[in-house]
Each structure stands twice: as structure tokens, then as C-alpha cells.
Design a protein around this motif. Sequence first.
Motif, PDB file in Angstrom:
ATOM      1  N   LYS A  75       0.838  -1.207   0.000  1.00  0.00           N
ATOM      2  CA  LYS A  75       0.000   0.000   0.000  1.00  0.00           C
ATOM      3  C   LYS A  75       0.869   1.252   0.000  1.00  0.00           C
ATOM      4  O   LYS A  75       0.547   2.244  -0.647  1.00  0.00           O
ATOM      5  CB  LYS A  75      -0.925  -0.004   1.216  1.00  0.00           C
ATOM      6  N   ALA A  76       1.993   1.207   0.716  1.00  0.00           N
ATOM      7  CA  ALA A  76       2.921   2.335   0.731  1.00  0.00           C
ATOM      8  C   ALA A  76       3.545   2.552  -0.646  1.00  0.00           C
ATOM      9  O   ALA A  76       3.703   3.688  -1.091  1.00  0.00           O
ATOM     10  CB  ALA A  76       4.005   2.116   1.777  1.00  0.00           C
ATOM     11  N   VAL A  77       3.885   1.456  -1.325  1.00  0.00           N
ATOM     12  CA  VAL A  77       4.440   1.560  -2.682  1.00  0.00           C
ATOM     13  C   VAL A  77       3.432   2.223  -3.605  1.00  0.00           C
ATOM     14  O   VAL A  77       3.755   3.141  -4.360  1.00  0.00           O
ATOM     15  CB  VAL A  77       4.850   0.174  -3.216  1.00  0.00           C
ATOM     16  N   ARG A  78       2.182   1.770  -3.531  1.00  0.00           N
ATOM     17  CA  ARG A  78       1.119   2.379  -4.342  1.00  0.00           C
ATOM     18  C   ARG A  78       0.949   3.861  -4.003  1.00  0.00           C
ATOM     19  O   ARG A  78       0.846   4.705  -4.890  1.00  0.00           O
ATOM     20  CB  ARG A  78      -0.206   1.673  -4.086  1.00  0.00           C
ATOM     21  N   GLY A  79       0.891   4.148  -2.705  1.00  0.00           N
ATOM     22  CA  GLY A  79       0.674   5.524  -2.259  1.00  0.00           C
ATOM     23  C   GLY A  79       1.776   6.472  -2.707  1.00  0.00           C
ATOM     24  O   GLY A  79       1.500   7.561  -3.212  1.00  0.00           O
ATOM     25  N   PHE A  80       3.018   6.064  -2.527  1.00  0.00           N
ATOM     26  CA  PHE A  80       4.122   6.920  -2.953  1.00  0.00           C
ATOM     27  C   PHE A  80       4.188   7.035  -4.470  1.00  0.00           C
ATOM     28  O   PHE A  80       4.581   8.079  -5.001  1.00  0.00           O
ATOM     29  CB  PHE A  80       5.455   6.436  -2.376  1.00  0.00           C
ATOM     30  N   GLY A  81       3.806   5.991  -5.188  1.00  0.00           N
ATOM     31  CA  GLY A  81       3.747   6.072  -6.645  1.00  0.00           C
ATOM     32  C   GLY A  81       2.717   7.091  -7.102  1.00  0.00           C
ATOM     33  O   GLY A  81       2.982   7.933  -7.968  1.00  0.00           O
ATOM     34  N   LEU A  82       1.530   7.033  -6.505  1.00  0.00           N
ATOM     35  CA  LEU A  82       0.470   7.989  -6.851  1.00  0.00           C
ATOM     36  C   LEU A  82       0.814   9.402  -6.392  1.00  0.00           C
ATOM     37  O   LEU A  82       0.530  10.381  -7.091  1.00  0.00           O
ATOM     38  CB  LEU A  82      -0.857   7.545  -6.246  1.00  0.00           C
ATOM     39  N   LEU A  83       1.439   9.510  -5.223  1.00  0.00           N
ATOM     40  CA  LEU A  83       1.855  10.822  -4.726  1.00  0.00           C
ATOM     41  C   LEU A  83       2.897  11.444  -5.653  1.00  0.00           C
ATOM     42  O   LEU A  83       2.856  12.645  -5.935  1.00  0.00           O
ATOM     43  CB  LEU A  83       2.406  10.686  -3.305  1.00  0.00           C
ATOM     44  N   GLY A  84       3.822  10.635  -6.166  1.00  0.00           N
ATOM     45  CA  GLY A  84       4.805  11.121  -7.122  1.00  0.00           C
ATOM     46  C   GLY A  84       4.148  11.663  -8.384  1.00  0.00           C
ATOM     47  O   GLY A  84       4.547  12.700  -8.913  1.00  0.00           O
ATOM     48  N   ILE A  85       3.113  10.965  -8.868  1.00  0.00           N
ATOM     49  CA  ILE A  85       2.389  11.426 -10.055  1.00  0.00           C
ATOM     50  C   ILE A  85       1.682  12.746  -9.771  1.00  0.00           C
ATOM     51  O   ILE A  85       1.760  13.694 -10.565  1.00  0.00           O
ATOM     52  CB  ILE A  85       1.382  10.355 -10.524  1.00  0.00           C
ATOM     53  N   LEU A  86       0.989  12.817  -8.648  1.00  0.00           N
ATOM     54  CA  LEU A  86       0.247  14.028  -8.293  1.00  0.00           C
ATOM     55  C   LEU A  86       1.179  15.231  -8.134  1.00  0.00           C
ATOM     56  O   LEU A  86       0.910  16.315  -8.667  1.00  0.00           O
ATOM     57  CB  LEU A  86      -0.550  13.789  -7.006  1.00  0.00           C
ATOM     58  N   ILE A  87       2.263  15.046  -7.438  1.00  0.00           N
ATOM     59  CA  ILE A  87       3.206  16.150  -7.221  1.00  0.00           C
ATOM     60  C   ILE A  87       3.871  16.554  -8.527  1.00  0.00           C
ATOM     61  O   ILE A  87       4.079  17.741  -8.788  1.00  0.00           O
ATOM     62  CB  ILE A  87       4.232  15.754  -6.143  1.00  0.00           C
ATOM     63  N   SER A  88       4.173  15.593  -9.367  1.00  0.00           N
ATOM     64  CA  SER A  88       4.744  15.900 -10.679  1.00  0.00           C
ATOM     65  C   SER A  88       3.759  16.708 -11.523  1.00  0.00           C
ATOM     66  O   SER A  88       4.161  17.647 -12.229  1.00  0.00           O
ATOM     67  CB  SER A  88       5.126  14.610 -11.395  1.00  0.00           C
ATOM     68  N   ALA A  89       2.476  16.369 -11.461  1.00  0.00           N
ATOM     69  CA  ALA A  89       1.457  17.122 -12.201  1.00  0.00           C
ATOM     70  C   ALA A  89       1.351  18.556 -11.690  1.00  0.00           C
ATOM     71  O   ALA A  89       1.226  19.502 -12.484  1.00  0.00           O
ATOM     72  CB  ALA A  89       0.113  16.415 -12.108  1.00  0.00           C
ATOM     73  N   ILE A  90       1.435  18.732 -10.376  1.00  0.00           N
ATOM     74  CA  ILE A  90       1.406  20.087  -9.806  1.00  0.00           C
ATOM     75  C   ILE A  90       2.620  20.882 -10.276  1.00  0.00           C
ATOM     76  O   ILE A  90       2.514  22.057 -10.630  1.00  0.00           O
ATOM     77  CB  ILE A  90       1.339  20.028  -8.263  1.00  0.00           C
ATOM     78  N   GLY A  91       3.788  20.245 -10.296  1.00  0.00           N
ATOM     79  CA  GLY A  91       4.993  20.912 -10.785  1.00  0.00           C
ATOM     80  C   GLY A  91       4.880  21.288 -12.255  1.00  0.00           C
ATOM     81  O   GLY A  91       5.301  22.377 -12.669  1.00  0.00           O
ATOM     82  N   LEU A  92       4.287  20.412 -13.051  1.00  0.00           N
ATOM     83  CA  LEU A  92       4.110  20.695 -14.472  1.00  0.00           C
ATOM     84  C   LEU A  92       3.140  21.855 -14.680  1.00  0.00           C
ATOM     85  O   LEU A  92       3.382  22.722 -15.532  1.00  0.00           O
ATOM     86  CB  LEU A  92       3.609  19.441 -15.192  1.00  0.00           C
ATOM     87  N   ILE A  93       2.078  21.894 -13.903  1.00  0.00           N
ATOM     88  CA  ILE A  93       1.134  23.025 -13.990  1.00  0.00           C
ATOM     89  C   ILE A  93       1.819  24.322 -13.586  1.00  0.00           C
ATOM     90  O   ILE A  93       1.621  25.365 -14.218  1.00  0.00           O
ATOM     91  CB  ILE A  93      -0.116  22.748 -13.132  1.00  0.00           C
ATOM     92  N   SER A  94       2.640  24.274 -12.550  1.00  0.00           N
ATOM     93  CA  SER A  94       3.389  25.464 -12.127  1.00  0.00           C
ATOM     94  C   SER A  94       4.335  25.935 -13.227  1.00  0.00           C
ATOM     95  O   SER A  94       4.446  27.138 -13.485  1.00  0.00           O
ATOM     96  CB  SER A  94       4.185  25.187 -10.857  1.00  0.00           C
ATOM     97  N   ALA A  95       5.006  25.000 -13.869  1.00  0.00           N
ATOM     98  CA  ALA A  95       5.905  25.356 -14.971  1.00  0.00           C
ATOM     99  C   ALA A  95       5.121  25.943 -16.134  1.00  0.00           C
ATOM    100  O   ALA A  95       5.582  26.882 -16.790  1.00  0.00           O
ATOM    101  CB  ALA A  95       6.698  24.135 -15.418  1.00  0.00           C
ATOM    102  N   LEU A  96       3.943  25.413 -16.379  1.00  0.00           N
ATOM    103  CA  LEU A  96       3.094  25.939 -17.441  1.00  0.00           C
ATOM    104  C   LEU A  96       2.641  27.356 -17.123  1.00  0.00           C
ATOM    105  O   LEU A  96       2.608  28.222 -18.002  1.00  0.00           O
ATOM    106  CB  LEU A  96       1.890  25.011 -17.645  1.00  0.00           C
ATOM    107  N   LEU A  97       2.312  27.602 -15.869  1.00  0.00           N
ATOM    108  CA  LEU A  97       1.933  28.957 -15.451  1.00  0.00           C
ATOM    109  C   LEU A  97       3.094  29.930 -15.608  1.00  0.00           C
ATOM    110  O   LEU A  97       2.890  31.102 -15.901  1.00  0.00           O
ATOM    111  CB  LEU A  97       1.463  28.952 -13.997  1.00  0.00           C
ATOM    112  N   LYS A  98       4.301  29.445 -15.424  1.00  0.00           N
ATOM    113  CA  LYS A  98       5.481  30.304 -15.541  1.00  0.00           C
ATOM    114  C   LYS A  98       5.640  30.850 -16.950  1.00  0.00           C
ATOM    115  O   LYS A  98       6.189  31.923 -17.147  1.00  0.00           O
ATOM    116  CB  LYS A  98       6.724  29.517 -15.116  1.00  0.00           C
ATOM    117  N   THR A  99       5.117  30.144 -17.962  1.00  0.00           N
ATOM    118  CA  THR A  99       5.254  30.639 -19.334  1.00  0.00           C
ATOM    119  C   THR A  99       4.550  31.972 -19.522  1.00  0.00           C
ATOM    120  O   THR A  99       4.973  32.781 -20.350  1.00  0.00           O
ATOM    121  CB  THR A  99       4.706  29.618 -20.360  1.00  0.00           C
TER     122      THR A  99
END
Length: 182
Positions: A75-99
Motif C-alpha cells: 500500500k505504501a508503494v502504491r501511495g508513494f507512486g500515486l503521490l509522485g504522479i500528483l506532485i509531478s502534475a502540480i509541478g508541471l502546472i506550475s511550470a506551465l503557469l510560468k510561461t
Amino acid sequence: MACGGNSKFFVFGFLFMLLSLILDIVGVAAPYWIYGEKGSGKVYLGLWKICVSGDISGYNISGCSEFEDVPDWFKAVRGFGLLGILISAIGLISALLKTCLKDRVSVLIIAIIMSFISAVCTVVSIAVFAEKHYDLVKDSSFVNFSFAFAFCAVSIVLSAIAGICMIIEIAKRSSYTTIDGR
């Protein structure tokens, strides 16, 4: 205020973040973290499903099923995998806003931080899985890590490179004088 006109370091960082997110999504979703083949039987195991195919006792069996009783480390492996995806998406949105928010270094800093946190979450996910996968597969002599596991590992590297490219972007720009761009 017009969008666009970013430096090559930002563009490379953005592209690496995007590719990292795609690889991480495919890696976490695909049932191919482990692949095993013994005789005519094949086994694929992911974070959500296990798939088997081949001849067992004269019967041709093929199919996938979800895990019934999942250990806490899984469950921890799943959780950290999904958390990595979510945080990466937030970072990508932030980078997109920076444009469009060129003079706002804070948006770029958020993208950098999210890129590195995403990499750490994915590292935790694959490290725990690599250490504990023997609990799921008792006879590991015929089992190897497969492409989905490798995709997650590559996404770690790409996410870190993306963060480094964006750090270089901040270092090269002299117009970033304060955190709020003034």
C-alpha cells in the motif's frame, strides 16, 4: 502580457517534467513491474493487478485479477507512486503557469520543488518494492523487473534533470531579483 519566449533551459526542463510525468503514469498503472516465465507459464505483476498465462496441469489459463489482501508495504508503494504522479502534475502546472508569468520566480521555484519531491516519492516507491517484492514472489529465480518498473526509475532521473534545468534558468536570469519578481 504575452506567453512564450522562455529560455532553452526552461523549455528542456518543462519537456523533461512532461516526459517524467508520462513515464510515471504508465509505470504505476501498467501491470508489468515484475515479469516471470517458467516453462510455458508467464506471470506479470504490477501495483494493481497480477496476470498469468500458460498451461497449468493441462489447462490453458490466461487472465488478470486484482489483489485481494494487500500488505501494508505494498500500500505504501502504491501511495508513494500515486503521490509522485500528483506532485509531478502540480509541478508541471506550475511550470506551465510560468510561461505566462515571466517575472514571477515563485512559480518556477514551486515547479523546481515539486520536481524534486516527485523524484523522492518515486524513489521511495521503487526502493520499497525492490526490497520487499520477495514477499509476493516466493520463488524469485525466474522473476525479473519489467518495463513499468524501469519507466518509474527513468522518471526519477528525468524529474531531477528537469529540476536542475529550471535551477539553471533561475541562475541565468538576472531579472529575478526577489521572490515576487520585483
